[in-house]
Enzyme design. Structure first.
Site, PDB file in Angstrom:
ATOM      1  N   HIS A 301    -105.968  20.052  -7.523  1.00 20.99           N
ATOM      2  CA  HIS A 301    -106.205  19.585  -8.882  1.00 20.99           C
ATOM      3  C   HIS A 301    -107.323  20.366  -9.554  1.00 20.99           C
ATOM      4  CE1 HIS A 301    -104.036  15.470  -8.465  1.00 20.99           C
ATOM      5  NE2 HIS A 301    -103.307  16.348  -9.097  1.00 20.99           N
ATOM      6  N   ARG A 408     -89.984  20.502 -11.349  1.00 23.50           N
ATOM      7  CA  ARG A 408     -89.778  20.195  -9.936  1.00 23.50           C
ATOM      8  C   ARG A 408     -90.200  18.750  -9.687  1.00 23.50           C
ATOM      9  NH1 ARG A 408     -92.948  24.903 -10.197  1.00 23.50           N
ATOM     10  NH2 ARG A 408     -91.856  26.842  -9.695  1.00 23.50           N
ATOM     11  N   ARG A 444     -85.008  19.159 -12.524  1.00 27.45           N
ATOM     12  CA  ARG A 444     -84.246  19.321 -11.281  1.00 27.45           C
ATOM     13  C   ARG A 444     -84.352  18.034 -10.478  1.00 27.45           C
ATOM     14  NH1 ARG A 444     -86.033  24.059  -7.330  1.00 27.45           N
ATOM     15  NH2 ARG A 444     -87.775  22.644  -6.912  1.00 27.45           N
ATOM     16  N   GLU A 542     -77.852  28.768  -6.308  1.00 21.78           N
ATOM     17  CA  GLU A 542     -78.769  29.275  -5.283  1.00 21.78           C
ATOM     18  C   GLU A 542     -78.118  29.406  -3.917  1.00 21.78           C
ATOM     19  OE1 GLU A 542     -82.069  26.545  -5.027  1.00 21.78           O
ATOM     20  OE2 GLU A 542     -80.783  24.830  -5.444  1.00 21.78           O
ATOM     21  N   ASN A 565     -85.172  32.533  -5.886  1.00 26.24           N
ATOM     22  CA  ASN A 565     -85.907  32.468  -4.614  1.00 26.24           C
ATOM     23  C   ASN A 565     -84.990  32.093  -3.459  1.00 26.24           C
ATOM     24  OD1 ASN A 565     -88.047  32.926  -6.332  1.00 26.24           O
ATOM     25  ND2 ASN A 565     -88.875  30.877  -6.180  1.00 26.24           N
ATOM     26  N   ASP A 566     -84.286  30.959  -3.603  1.00 26.91           N
ATOM     27  CA  ASP A 566     -83.375  30.543  -2.540  1.00 26.91           C
ATOM     28  C   ASP A 566     -82.119  31.405  -2.509  1.00 26.91           C
ATOM     29  OD1 ASP A 566     -84.632  28.585  -1.066  1.00 26.91           O
ATOM     30  OD2 ASP A 566     -84.048  26.960  -2.387  1.00 26.91           O
ATOM     31  N   ARG A 576     -87.076  33.013   3.906  1.00 22.68           N
ATOM     32  CA  ARG A 576     -88.188  33.558   3.124  1.00 22.68           C
ATOM     33  C   ARG A 576     -89.540  33.175   3.680  1.00 22.68           C
ATOM     34  NH1 ARG A 576     -89.297  29.853  -1.668  1.00 22.68           N
ATOM     35  NH2 ARG A 576     -87.841  28.122  -1.540  1.00 22.68           N
ATOM     36  N   CYS A 613     -84.437  30.417 -13.245  1.00 23.40           N
ATOM     37  CA  CYS A 613     -85.719  29.743 -13.059  1.00 23.40           C
ATOM     38  C   CYS A 613     -86.446  30.214 -11.807  1.00 23.40           C
ATOM     39  CB  CYS A 613     -85.525  28.226 -13.012  1.00 23.40           C
ATOM     40  SG  CYS A 613     -84.442  27.661 -11.685  1.00 23.40           S
TER      41      CYS A 613
END
Length: 655
Positions: A301, A408, A444, A542, A565-566, A576, A613
């Site tokens: 945070h 997310r 998502r 993905e 990414n995926d 990854r 994304c």
């Protein structure tokens, strides 16, 4: 975890810099390797490292596996990218702070031989200013055993302290001066203060004869350790929040106020071993030039607050931060995690130049904040933000995000010690929708699996969680959890342009089953008289299966969003998170680019929106290629938004 770089060390890792590099590596708990031309050696062996014969301007990869892998990679990469590494031994031997922690080992050289420290680059930017040391004393328990007749009163005292902390936070939340991002952080801290996990654990300890302060310290440490033990950086960051809340409860029990940051001078660099998000959120942030902290990481945070307010920050210095207790002036590089203690004239001039250059670059990109990028043919390319919490809204808005291309939701589930209620989720999604209206907010649905466990869901042991019970697969098997989220999304859709996308889709039946659940939820809300609205349903592309059936999927959904990414790891069959095959995780590999192009063609042919994304969406060198494929939406980190808009406008200018 790994990262590649070009070695800038003068003449490479010969004897002296190799020895320094090994000393630095040994300061970390993680197993660390250096890789060159496919050969990997331990970074903690001077002989093996020198035999690797790493020369200046050669490409190498640093791999790390362990609890402090991120910090290790940041520090070692920083050393390799420093042309003066290994040349400052004499200056360091004269440093009065040479015996503090691992500072000498991890101190990259600065211009003029100033003492340098390396931490986690948590908020980008450069700063130089007077040091403001903030080291409040630690709180210790009384260490006495309560008599039976004292226990009831001690529990009452503890409960009163918890109530007082909650009241303070409620009061802060009611203030108009608190930004939207900081408000979300304070709300999360208040949730921890009210959580049964903390209060029940503390009360159990008090009933066992512990004084309230000792009980709170032990309970907070126990819960924080649980967060720290999970292999996920978001959850690790929550450990700091638990300690921060525990400290506030203890201060009330002691009848003390925490040390205030109200008197920090204009432009000062705030230095602390640990700064509670509660304290930082209430500080005069406009006066703070930078933050240097022993604890914390890029997802803590503290980092989120710093980024949202444009404050450079270097965190995670550990014991090195003690070298700053008596510093008069500090220069910090929030891009590389570099901190200079009491910089000399050459260093001060260097950082002043960096601050000025960074300001000029920001100013040059600022003109793109309000730009709506259009191509020569009139098509608008939406440049949106990837975010994971309400705290990040402000940074996205300041960057000029045209909505959210990826929210997310898993962080909403992971940051709490219980499954979030429908109301809590609805409030979060509604806040997003309102903040970005009329732009779209693509949410998502829960993308969680055995690699990121959360409270309230028991995951099976799996050989490879990335190929297991995760994403839409888990959600469809747990309609009790999935329907709660879908109901919340339907309720939030009343407040703005909510769109919903499903992760890990590999079969058309997954979309159809979801539509049935959405219809059930809408019918329930209607029967209950709860306001709700419909939303567009899309899928993340993905998995290789989704690419191959993209033409059929396009007939079922309103949009595609390519998760590079995926998609890259699945196309290349390369985990990854596995450093030995990380070189295969390259989005520019022809196989991956072909999959993206196939997906885009299927979406364009069907007349639906195709977006992206993944991290690749923000790469200026790839944006033109993606746009030419037919993508009309790119979602990325807020820090990349203005650069992306600039790249798109350059395309338009070229015709």
């Amino acid at each position: 975890m790994e990262r590649s770089t070009i070695v800038r060390v003068h003449e490479g890792l010969h004897a002296r810099p190799a020895t320094r590099f090994v000393k630095l590596a040994k300061g970390f708990e993680s197993d660390v390797e250096l890789v060159k031309d496919g050969k990997a050696v331990s970074a903690k062996s001077s002989v093996k490292l020198m035999l690797l014969a790493v020369k200046e301007n050669q490409e190498v990869t640093v791999r790390a596996n362990g609890a402090d892998a991120i910090e290790a990679i940041e520090a070692l990469i920083g050393y390799l990218e420093n042309p003066r590494a290994g040349l400052d031994d004499e200056a360091e031997s004269q440093s009065p702070a040479n015996d503090v922690g691992q500072q000498a080992a991890s101190a990259p050289a600065a211009p003029g031989g100033a003492t340098g420290l390396r931490g986690v680059a948590a908020s980008e930017g450069f700063a130089i200013g007077p040091a403001f040391a903030h080291f409040p004393p630690d709180i210790a328990g009384q260490g006495r055993v309560l008599q039976a007749e004292e226990i009831g009163g001690e529990i009452d005292r503890f409960r009163a302290a918890v109530s007082a902390v909650q009241a303070r936070m409620d009061h802060a939340l009611a203030q108009d001066s608190l930004s939207a991002g900081d408000r979300g952080i304070v709300a999360a801290l208040r949730d921890i203060a009210a959580d049964d996990s903390l209060t029940s654990e503390a009360e159990t300890l008090i009933k066992g004869g512990n004084d309230a302060i000792s009980a709170v310290i032990t309970a907070a440490s126990t819960i924080a350790a649980d967060f720290s033990a999970v292999d996920d950086h978001y959850l690790n960051a929550r450990a700091d929040d638990v300690h921060a809340v525990g400290r506030q409860i203890c201060l009330v029990l002691l009848g003390q106020d925490d040390f205030s940051l109200e008197n920090i001078p204009e432009g000062a660099i705030l230095i602390a071993d640990d700064i509670g998000a509660w304290d930082l959120a209430r500080a005069p942030l406009k006066r703070i030039g930078g933050v240097v902290c022993g604890h914390g990481g890029a997802t803590s945070h503290i980092a989120i607050i710093a980024r949202s307010h444009g404050i450079p920050a270097v965190l995670g210095l550990g014991g090195q931060v003690n070298a700053l207790r008596t510093a008069r002036e500090v220069a910090l590089d929030g891009n590389g995690g570099h901190v200079i203690v009491d910089p000399d004239e050459a260093t001060r001039a260097d950082f002043a130049g960096r601050v000025e250059a960074a300001a000029k670059e920001r100013a040059s990109l600022t003109v793109f904040k309000t730009v709506t990028p259009k191509l020569a043919d009139g098509r608008t390319i939406e440049v949106a933000a990837n975010i994971g919490s309400l705290e990040e809204i402000e940074a996205a808005q300041e960057a000029g995000a045209m909505g959210v291309g990826l929210f997310r939701t898993e962080l909403l589930f992971m940051r709490h010690m219980h499954l979030p209620s429908e109301d809590m989720q609805a409030e979060t999604y509604a806040a997003l929708a309102k903040a970005f209206a009329p732009y779209p907010v693509i949410v998502r649905t829960l993308d969680i699996g055995g690699d990121k466990p959360i409270a309230g869901i028991e995951f099976p042991d799996e050989e490879n969680p990335f190929l297991g019970w995760r994403g839409i697969r888990m959600c469809l098997d747990r309609p009790d959890i999935f329907k709660r989220q879908l109901r919340a999304l339907l309720r939030a859709a009343v407040h703005g342009n909510i769109k919903v996308m499903l992760p890990m889709v590999s079969d058309i039946s997954e979309i159809r089953q979801t539509r049935v659940l959405v219809a059930e939820c809408a019918a329930e809300l209607k029967a209950e008289g709860v306001p709700h609205a419909t939303f567009d349903l899309g899928v993340m592309i993905e998995t290789p299966a989704a690419v191959l059936i993209a033409p059929a999927l396009a007939k079922e959904v309103a949009f595609f969003s390519i998760g590079t990414n995926d998609l890259t790891q699945y196309i290349m069959a390369a985990d990854r998170l596995n450093p030995t095959v990380a070189r295969l995780n390259d989005v520019t590999n022809p196989a991956v680019m072909s999959a993206i192009e196939m997906t885009a063609k299927a979406g364009v042919d069907a007349g639906i929106m195709v977006g992206m994304c993944g991290e690749a969406a923000g790469r200026p060198d790839l944006i033109a290629t993606f746009v030419k494929m037919g993508l009309t939406e790119l979602s990325m980190s807020p820090a990349s938004i203005q650069r992306a808009k600039k790249a798109i406008m350059a395309m338009a200018a070229e015709g």
